[in-house]
Design a protein around this motif. Structure first.
Motif, PDB file in Angstrom:
ATOM      1  N   LEU A  90       5.199   6.356   1.076  1.00  0.00           N
ATOM      2  CA  LEU A  90       5.185   5.239   1.845  1.00  0.00           C
ATOM      3  C   LEU A  90       4.271   5.646   2.925  1.00  0.00           C
ATOM      4  CD1 LEU A  90       7.257   5.793   4.830  1.00  0.00           C
ATOM      5  CD2 LEU A  90       9.133   5.768   2.914  1.00  0.00           C
ATOM      6  N   MET A  91       3.977   4.629   3.920  1.00  0.00           N
ATOM      7  CA  MET A  91       2.926   4.921   4.894  1.00  0.00           C
ATOM      8  C   MET A  91       3.576   3.944   5.864  1.00  0.00           C
ATOM      9  SD  MET A  91      -1.280   4.399   5.421  1.00  0.00           S
ATOM     10  CE  MET A  91      -1.309   6.059   4.476  1.00  0.00           C
ATOM     11  N   VAL A  92       3.656   4.338   7.539  1.00  0.00           N
ATOM     12  CA  VAL A  92       3.949   3.733   8.378  1.00  0.00           C
ATOM     13  C   VAL A  92       2.878   3.927   9.509  1.00  0.00           C
ATOM     14  CG1 VAL A  92       5.712   3.700  10.450  1.00  0.00           C
ATOM     15  CG2 VAL A  92       6.488   4.188   8.298  1.00  0.00           C
ATOM     16  N   ARG A  93       2.526   2.529  10.148  1.00  0.00           N
ATOM     17  CA  ARG A  93       1.364   2.445  10.946  1.00  0.00           C
ATOM     18  C   ARG A  93       1.938   2.975  12.369  1.00  0.00           C
ATOM     19  NH1 ARG A  93      -3.099  -0.826  10.996  1.00  0.00           N
ATOM     20  NH2 ARG A  93      -2.176  -2.083   9.623  1.00  0.00           N
ATOM     21  N   ILE A  94       1.233   3.899  12.920  1.00  0.00           N
ATOM     22  CA  ILE A  94       1.522   4.313  14.314  1.00  0.00           C
ATOM     23  C   ILE A  94       0.935   3.483  15.381  1.00  0.00           C
ATOM     24  CG2 ILE A  94       1.439   6.278  15.965  1.00  0.00           C
ATOM     25  CD1 ILE A  94       1.335   8.149  13.558  1.00  0.00           C
ATOM     26  N   ASP A  95      -0.432   3.220  15.308  1.00  0.00           N
ATOM     27  CA  ASP A  95      -1.239   2.245  16.112  1.00  0.00           C
ATOM     28  C   ASP A  95      -2.398   2.025  15.297  1.00  0.00           C
ATOM     29  OD1 ASP A  95      -3.013   4.656  16.254  1.00  0.00           O
ATOM     30  OD2 ASP A  95      -2.176   5.256  18.058  1.00  0.00           O
ATOM     31  N   ASP A  96      -3.268   1.435  16.084  1.00  0.00           N
ATOM     32  CA  ASP A  96      -4.564   0.897  15.350  1.00  0.00           C
ATOM     33  C   ASP A  96      -5.327   2.115  14.450  1.00  0.00           C
ATOM     34  OD1 ASP A  96      -3.875  -1.631  16.080  1.00  0.00           O
ATOM     35  OD2 ASP A  96      -5.636  -1.731  17.756  1.00  0.00           O
ATOM     36  N   ALA A  97      -5.169   3.075  14.959  1.00  0.00           N
ATOM     37  CA  ALA A  97      -6.075   4.308  14.537  1.00  0.00           C
ATOM     38  C   ALA A  97      -5.498   5.415  13.292  1.00  0.00           C
ATOM     39  CB  ALA A  97      -6.683   5.180  15.545  1.00  0.00           C
ATOM     40  N   HIS A 125      -1.932   2.888   0.189  1.00  0.00           N
ATOM     41  CA  HIS A 125      -1.411   2.413   1.334  1.00  0.00           C
ATOM     42  C   HIS A 125      -2.477   1.903   2.264  1.00  0.00           C
ATOM     43  CE1 HIS A 125       2.539   3.297  -0.074  1.00  0.00           C
ATOM     44  NE2 HIS A 125       2.217   4.301  -0.522  1.00  0.00           N
ATOM     45  N   ALA A 126      -3.395   3.097   2.666  1.00  0.00           N
ATOM     46  CA  ALA A 126      -4.396   2.682   3.706  1.00  0.00           C
ATOM     47  C   ALA A 126      -5.241   1.356   3.290  1.00  0.00           C
ATOM     48  CB  ALA A 126      -5.334   3.836   3.535  1.00  0.00           C
ATOM     49  N   ARG A 127      -5.497   1.012   2.066  1.00  0.00           N
ATOM     50  CA  ARG A 127      -6.236   0.096   1.706  1.00  0.00           C
ATOM     51  C   ARG A 127      -5.243  -1.409   2.286  1.00  0.00           C
ATOM     52  NH1 ARG A 127     -10.801   1.165  -1.787  1.00  0.00           N
ATOM     53  NH2 ARG A 127     -11.063  -0.993  -1.606  1.00  0.00           N
ATOM     54  N   VAL A 128      -4.017  -1.278   1.982  1.00  0.00           N
ATOM     55  CA  VAL A 128      -3.282  -2.583   2.389  1.00  0.00           C
ATOM     56  C   VAL A 128      -3.381  -2.496   3.943  1.00  0.00           C
ATOM     57  CG1 VAL A 128      -1.317  -3.467   2.238  1.00  0.00           C
ATOM     58  CG2 VAL A 128      -1.917  -2.186   0.349  1.00  0.00           C
ATOM     59  N   LEU A 129      -3.034  -1.561   4.680  1.00  0.00           N
ATOM     60  CA  LEU A 129      -2.880  -1.599   6.196  1.00  0.00           C
ATOM     61  C   LEU A 129      -4.180  -1.968   6.739  1.00  0.00           C
ATOM     62  CD1 LEU A 129      -0.292  -0.052   5.587  1.00  0.00           C
ATOM     63  CD2 LEU A 129      -0.597   1.048   7.472  1.00  0.00           C
ATOM     64  N   ALA A 130      -5.365  -1.407   6.142  1.00  0.00           N
ATOM     65  CA  ALA A 130      -6.737  -1.880   6.690  1.00  0.00           C
ATOM     66  C   ALA A 130      -6.870  -3.341   6.332  1.00  0.00           C
ATOM     67  CB  ALA A 130      -7.960  -1.060   5.853  1.00  0.00           C
ATOM     68  N   ALA A 131      -6.432  -3.871   5.329  1.00  0.00           N
ATOM     69  CA  ALA A 131      -7.025  -5.355   4.985  1.00  0.00           C
ATOM     70  C   ALA A 131      -5.954  -6.273   5.791  1.00  0.00           C
ATOM     71  CB  ALA A 131      -6.830  -5.355   3.454  1.00  0.00           C
ATOM     72  N   ARG A 132      -4.648  -5.668   6.100  1.00  0.00           N
ATOM     73  CA  ARG A 132      -3.474  -6.439   6.790  1.00  0.00           C
ATOM     74  C   ARG A 132      -3.017  -5.856   8.130  1.00  0.00           C
ATOM     75  NH1 ARG A 132      -0.204  -8.754   2.834  1.00  0.00           N
ATOM     76  NH2 ARG A 132       1.182  -9.567   4.635  1.00  0.00           N
ATOM     77  N   PRO A 133      -3.929  -6.072   9.106  1.00  0.00           N
ATOM     78  CA  PRO A 133      -3.664  -5.485  10.243  1.00  0.00           C
ATOM     79  C   PRO A 133      -1.909  -5.732  10.899  1.00  0.00           C
ATOM     80  CG  PRO A 133      -5.854  -6.683  10.560  1.00  0.00           C
ATOM     81  CD  PRO A 133      -5.138  -6.860   9.220  1.00  0.00           C
ATOM     82  N   GLU A 134      -1.439  -6.892  10.281  1.00  0.00           N
ATOM     83  CA  GLU A 134      -0.194  -6.995  10.924  1.00  0.00           C
ATOM     84  C   GLU A 134       0.856  -6.256  10.136  1.00  0.00           C
ATOM     85  OE1 GLU A 134      -0.396  -9.646   7.006  1.00  0.00           O
ATOM     86  OE2 GLU A 134      -1.734  -8.687   8.406  1.00  0.00           O
ATOM     87  N   VAL A 135       0.564  -5.680   8.919  1.00  0.00           N
ATOM     88  CA  VAL A 135       1.376  -4.875   8.205  1.00  0.00           C
ATOM     89  C   VAL A 135       1.715  -3.469   8.809  1.00  0.00           C
ATOM     90  CG1 VAL A 135       1.744  -3.474   6.099  1.00  0.00           C
ATOM     91  CG2 VAL A 135       1.031  -6.032   5.924  1.00  0.00           C
TER      92      VAL A 135
END
Length: 230
Positions: free
Chosen positions: A30-37, A80-90
Motif C-alpha cells: 500500500l501507499m499513503v500520501r504524505i503531501d503533494d511531493a 500506486h504512484a500512477r494512481v496517486l499521480a492521476a488522482r490528486p484527491e486520493v
C-alpha cells in the motif's frame, strides 16, 4: 524519525489488512500520501506482522526516489504512484490478493456495480490486462483504466487495487469489492448449476462454501452484470 504519523499509519493498515485476510506474510502492499511531493509505502519482502514504522519507506512521488527508510520499497510502488499521480484527491492506495475478488480477476471480467455501492466503488470496477507483477508494464496497464469515477480495479491474474480519499474509504472499497465479487460469483455458480444438472450438487457445495463465512454485511442486492475487458 521523519513523517512518523504516516509511517505508523502504514503499519497499522497492514496489520488490519492481515487480520482481514487481505494481506498474508509479505503479500500485498500500500501507499499513503504524505503531501503533494512525498508518499509512504510498504517495504519489499517484509513480514507485515513484524514490520515497524522505521521500516516504512518514504519516496518522492514524481520519480520514486527514496527519501527515508533503510529497506527497499515495494516492487509495486509504481503501481500506486500512477494512481496517486492521476488522482490528486486520493490519499491511500491498497493492492491485495484478497481471495474472492482475486478470483474475479482470474476470470478476466470487469464488474458493474449496483446503486448501493456506487458511492464506495464507482459505477464500474474496471479490469486492467495482465502484465508481470512489479513491472512498469503492469503499472501502465492499470494507468490506462484509472478514472476519477472508479475506486476499485481488478488486475487480470494478479489481484485488486482500491483507493480512496483517506484510508477508511480505501478499506471500505476493499470490503465492498469483496462482497460484490462474492455475490457475482455465487450467481454465476448458481447459473452454471442450472445449466449442468449432472454437476449441480458439486456446484451448489462450492456456492455454499463461498457464502459460508461472509466477513461483513453489504447492501448488495442484485448480482452485477459482467462487462468485457476493454
Amino acid at each position: 524519525m521523519k513523517h512518523a504519523a504516516e509511517r505508523r499509519q502504514v503499519v497499522d493498515l497492514c496489520l488490519a489488512l492481515s487480520r482481514k485476510g487481505y494481506f498474508a506474510a509479505t503479500g500485498g502492499n500500500l501507499m499513503v500520501r504524505i503531501d503533494d511531493a512525498l508518499v509512504a509505502v510498504t517495504p519489499s519482502a517484509t513480514d507485515y506482522l513484524t514490520m515497524t514504522p522505521e521500516d516504512v519507506c518514504v519516496l518522492r512521488l514524481r520519480d520514486l526516489a527514496r527519501v527515508e527508510g533503510h529497506l527497499r520499497p515495494s516492487v509495486e510502488s509504481s503501481l500506486h504512484a500512477r494512481v496517486l499521480a492521476a488522482r490528486p484527491e486520493v490519499r491511500c492506495s491498497i493492492h491485495t490478493h484478497q481471495p474472492v475478488a482475486s478470483a474475479c480477476a482470474l476470470l478476466g471480467l470487469a464488474l458493474d456495480v449496483p446503486p448501493a455501492l456506487i458511492g464506495s466503488l464507482g459505477p464500474r470496477v474496471p479490469l486492467a490486462g495482465y502484465a508481470p507483477s512489479g513491472s512498469r508494464w503492469l503499472a501502465g496497464k492499470l494507468a490506462r483504466v484509472v478514472s476519477a469515477q472508479a475506486n476499485a480495479y481488478l488486475m487480470r491474474n494478479h489481484g485488486v487495487l482500491c483507493c480512496g480519499v483517506d484510508s477508511d474509504a480505501a478499506m471500505r472499497a476493499l470490503d465492498d469489492l469483496e462482497q460484490l465479487a462474492r455475490t457475482w460469483l455465487s450467481t454465476r455458480i448458481a447459473g452454471e448449476a442450472d445449466r449442468r444438472p449432472e454437476r449441480r450438487e458439486a456446484l451448489l457445495r462450492v456456492q455454499a462454501s463461498l457464502l459460508a463465512n461472509v466477513p461483513h454485511e453489504s447492501a448488495v442486492a442484485p448480482a452485477p452484470t459482467p462487462s468485457p475487458s476493454p
